[in-house]
Design an enzyme around this catalytic site. Structure first.
Site, PDB file in Angstrom:
ATOM      1  N   GLU A  91       0.633  -1.412  -0.063  1.00 19.79           N
ATOM      2  CA  GLU A  91      -0.372   0.034  -0.093  1.00 19.79           C
ATOM      3  C   GLU A  91       1.051   1.265   0.133  1.00 19.79           C
ATOM      4  O   GLU A  91       1.505   1.139   0.910  1.00 19.79           O
ATOM      5  CB  GLU A  91      -0.751  -0.436   1.121  1.00 19.79           C
ATOM      6  CG  GLU A  91      -1.814   1.303   1.431  1.00 19.79           C
ATOM      7  CD  GLU A  91      -1.464   2.288   1.544  1.00 19.79           C
ATOM      8  OE1 GLU A  91      -1.355   2.989   0.411  1.00 19.79           O
ATOM      9  OE2 GLU A  91      -1.736   2.892   2.418  1.00 19.79           O
ATOM     10  N   GLU A  93       5.492  11.044  -1.977  1.00 21.80           N
ATOM     11  CA  GLU A  93       6.622  10.152  -1.669  1.00 21.80           C
ATOM     12  C   GLU A  93       7.390   9.013  -2.035  1.00 21.80           C
ATOM     13  O   GLU A  93       8.279   8.895  -1.757  1.00 21.80           O
ATOM     14  CB  GLU A  93       5.500   9.148   0.053  1.00 21.80           C
ATOM     15  CG  GLU A  93       5.521   9.760   0.542  1.00 21.80           C
ATOM     16  CD  GLU A  93       4.350   9.042   1.665  1.00 21.80           C
ATOM     17  OE1 GLU A  93       3.141   9.204   2.649  1.00 21.80           O
ATOM     18  OE2 GLU A  93       4.204   7.879   2.323  1.00 21.80           O
TER      19      GLU A  93
HETATM   20  N1  LIG Z   1       0.601   4.561   1.862  1.00 20.71           N
HETATM   21  C1  LIG Z   1       1.675   4.838   1.608  1.00 20.71           C
HETATM   22  N2  LIG Z   1       2.061   6.659   1.095  1.00 20.71           N
HETATM   23  N3  LIG Z   1       2.381   5.074   2.883  1.00 20.71           N
HETATM   24  C2  LIG Z   1       1.295   3.804   4.054  1.00 20.71           C
HETATM   25  C3  LIG Z   1       3.000   2.510   3.242  1.00 20.71           C
HETATM   26  C4  LIG Z   1       4.285   3.351   4.046  1.00 20.71           C
HETATM   27  C5  LIG Z   1       4.964   2.082   4.996  1.00 20.71           C
HETATM   28  O1  LIG Z   1       6.084   1.376   4.323  1.00 20.71           O
HETATM   29  C6  LIG Z   1       7.212   1.953   4.861  1.00 20.71           C
HETATM   30  N4  LIG Z   1       8.120   1.882   3.997  1.00 20.71           N
HETATM   31  C7  LIG Z   1       8.420   2.892   2.446  1.00 20.71           C
HETATM   32  N5  LIG Z   1       8.628   2.833   1.839  1.00 20.71           N
HETATM   33  C8  LIG Z   1       9.882   1.424   2.113  1.00 20.71           C
HETATM   34  C9  LIG Z   1      10.895   1.024   1.644  1.00 20.71           C
HETATM   35  N6  LIG Z   1      11.854   0.979   0.852  1.00 20.71           N
HETATM   36  N7  LIG Z   1      11.767  -0.186   2.164  1.00 20.71           N
HETATM   37  C10 LIG Z   1      10.589  -0.603   3.799  1.00 20.71           C
HETATM   38  N8  LIG Z   1       9.395  -0.603   4.634  1.00 20.71           N
HETATM   39  C11 LIG Z   1       8.735   1.923   3.233  1.00 20.71           C
HETATM   40  C12 LIG Z   1       7.330   3.157   5.649  1.00 20.71           C
HETATM   41  O2  LIG Z   1       7.852   3.385   6.712  1.00 20.71           O
HETATM   42  C13 LIG Z   1       5.654   3.201   6.479  1.00 20.71           C
HETATM   43  O3  LIG Z   1       5.542   2.085   7.143  1.00 20.71           O
END
Ligand SMILES: NC(=[NH2+])NCCC[C@H]1O[C@@H](n2cnc3c(N)ncnc32)[C@H](O)[C@@H]1O
Length: 417
Positions: A195, A204
């Site tokens: 997601e 983002e």
């Molecule tokens: N829908 C969004 N806009 N954000 C919701 C999901 C975002 C979740 O993914 C994690 N997250 C984001 N990028 C990464 C990545 N490259 N690797 C691991 N976790 C990630 C982040 O820390 C958060 O817990």
């Protein structure tokens, strides 16, 4: 031998520099002495002739360039992804509470797992950016996958480990506290679920991580969830926003504060307004899809610039204050010919934590039924700050009752740099 101070004076007066700059956005020269360039180009600036115009070179061509469009080279930016700040915001429960409280969002992912539970048997799944691990727990509890890799870079992963044990999924779900791009996994995966959607779909740019991990760890023929995504746009009224932020200054306790309206315009309407709740009655036309992404074929380089055209026929007379955007994501079935599921964040669907994004124009425009609003929207990724983009909307209005009338304008909205 020049004294130090003298040599400094000579240097300062001449403003001769030879320094690399990066173009933040496209510039189309309007004169032979100007130099055109595209966002992301590297320009060699030879002289800062004045504050606004510099003498520069690109691929052997020379010309004047607008300094406002340029940024010092990337080496200046200590952290183009701002990962430190980004992952710390996800380290506390606040954002996870917001996302978990978003019923349409979370229920859609649950439905995807439930309706594909038979096909998931024996499969290997990666949940990229799992947060508290809710999607991984759906997989572990509502289906029988062989393994689920729950990948989370922020400190919330410590809680995810406990949640996996508490919900008796530790024999299927493995938590990896890591940026997904840095992972070494025991095997490729059959399904990559995430997601990742941000404001206006892409903010983002977590989607870049999803694409890179797809290319590295998704088996050929594997499934991406979401499988596709689309951005929708509609011309709209926004009387409340215009009244509260602009008309407000015209008569304040009997006093005239209208000289502040240009300041208010810049402060409140120069950037998109996210979490805008668009009333369906404020839609002036039928919405249209302006951008569609196929998550199985989309490439990271495609993300630099995405654009789409639109052509609206005004269906009800009113005031065009701006445009509202939102996204939908689609989850294809693992079963051949199975039906897709959709998460729609638009004004006609159940409200989500994203709501919609409002782009206010620089002034309201009266429109009549039958008028035509055509144009294009461009999402230009910020070449320096990699989680940011700018959204440029070009529009022209043709009036049904006055064929000679044609107003064309364009406005660029940074999100947020
Ligand atoms: N829908 C969004 N806009 N954000 C919701 C999901 C975002 C979740 O993914 C994690 N997250 C984001 N990028 C990464 C990545 N490259 N690797 C691991 N976790 C990630 C982040 O820390 C958060 O817990």
């Amino acid at each position: 031998m020049l004294e130090m101070s003298e040599s400094e004076n000579i240097h300062t007066n001449s403003n001769i520099i030879t320094q690399e700059f990066i173009a933040l956005e496209d510039f189309n020269a309007t004169g032979a002495e100007q130099l055109s360039f595209t966002a992301g180009d590297t320009l060699l600036v030879h002289e800062q002739v004045c504050t606004d115009w510099w003498w520069a070179e690109r691929s052997g061509c020379f010309g004047y360039v607008p300094s406002a469009f340029l940024h010092r080279g990337v080496e200046d930016v200590e952290d183009a992804w701002q990962d430190e700040e980004y992952f710390s915001t996800y380290g506390t429960l606040k954002l996870h509470l917001e996302m978990l409280s978003d019923r349409p969002r979370t229920e859609t992912y649950r439905q995807v797992i439930v309706s594909n539970s038979a096909a998931l048997r024996g499969k290997v799944v990666m949940d990229l950016g799992c947060g508290t691990g809710i999607i991984s727990l759906f997989c572990g509890r509502l289906a029988q996958p062989a393994a689920v890799y729950a990948v989370e870079a922020s400190s919330v992963a410590e809680h995810t480990e406990k949640l996996v044990k508490l919900n008796r999924c530790e024999d299927v779900v493995t938590v990896f506290r890591s940026r997904a791009e840095d992972l070494m996994l025991p095997s490729k995966v059959d399904v990559l679920v995430s997601e990742w959607m941000g404001n206006c779909l892409l903010f983002e740019f977590m989607v870049e991580s999803v694409l890179r991990v797809r290319d590295r760890w998704l088996k050929d023929g594997g499934m991406m969830w979401p499988s596709s995504a689309s951005l929708s746009l509609v011309p709209c009224q926004a009387h409340a926003d215009y009244s509260q932020k602009m008309e407000f200054w015209e008569n304040l306790y009997g006093l005239d504060f209208s000289c502040l309206q240009p300041v208010a315009q810049e402060e409140f309407f120069s950037k998109p307004k996210f979490s805008h709740q668009l009333d369906p009655d404020d839609c002036l036309s039928t919405p249209c899809n302006v951008i569609s992404l196929d998550m199985h074929t989309l490439s990271v380089s495609d993300l630099e610039k995405l654009s789409g055209e639109f052509r609206f026929t005004i269906e009800r007379s009113g005031t065009l204050h701006g445009f509202t955007a939102w996204f939908s994501t689609f989850f294809h079935s693992l079963d051949e010919g199975g039906s897709s599921l959709e998460l729609n964040t638009g004004p006609h669907a159940e409200s989500t934590h994203w709501k919609q994004t409002l782009f206010m124009l620089d002034g309201p425009i009266g429109v009549e039924e039958g008028d035509c609003v055509g144009g294009a929207i461009t999402l230009q990724r910020n070449p320096i700050w990699r989680r940011h983009m700018s959204i440029t909307i070009e529009w022209r209005i043709k009036r049904r009752n006055d064929p000679t009338f044609c107003e064309e304008k364009t406005k660029r909205f940074p999100m947020w740099r």
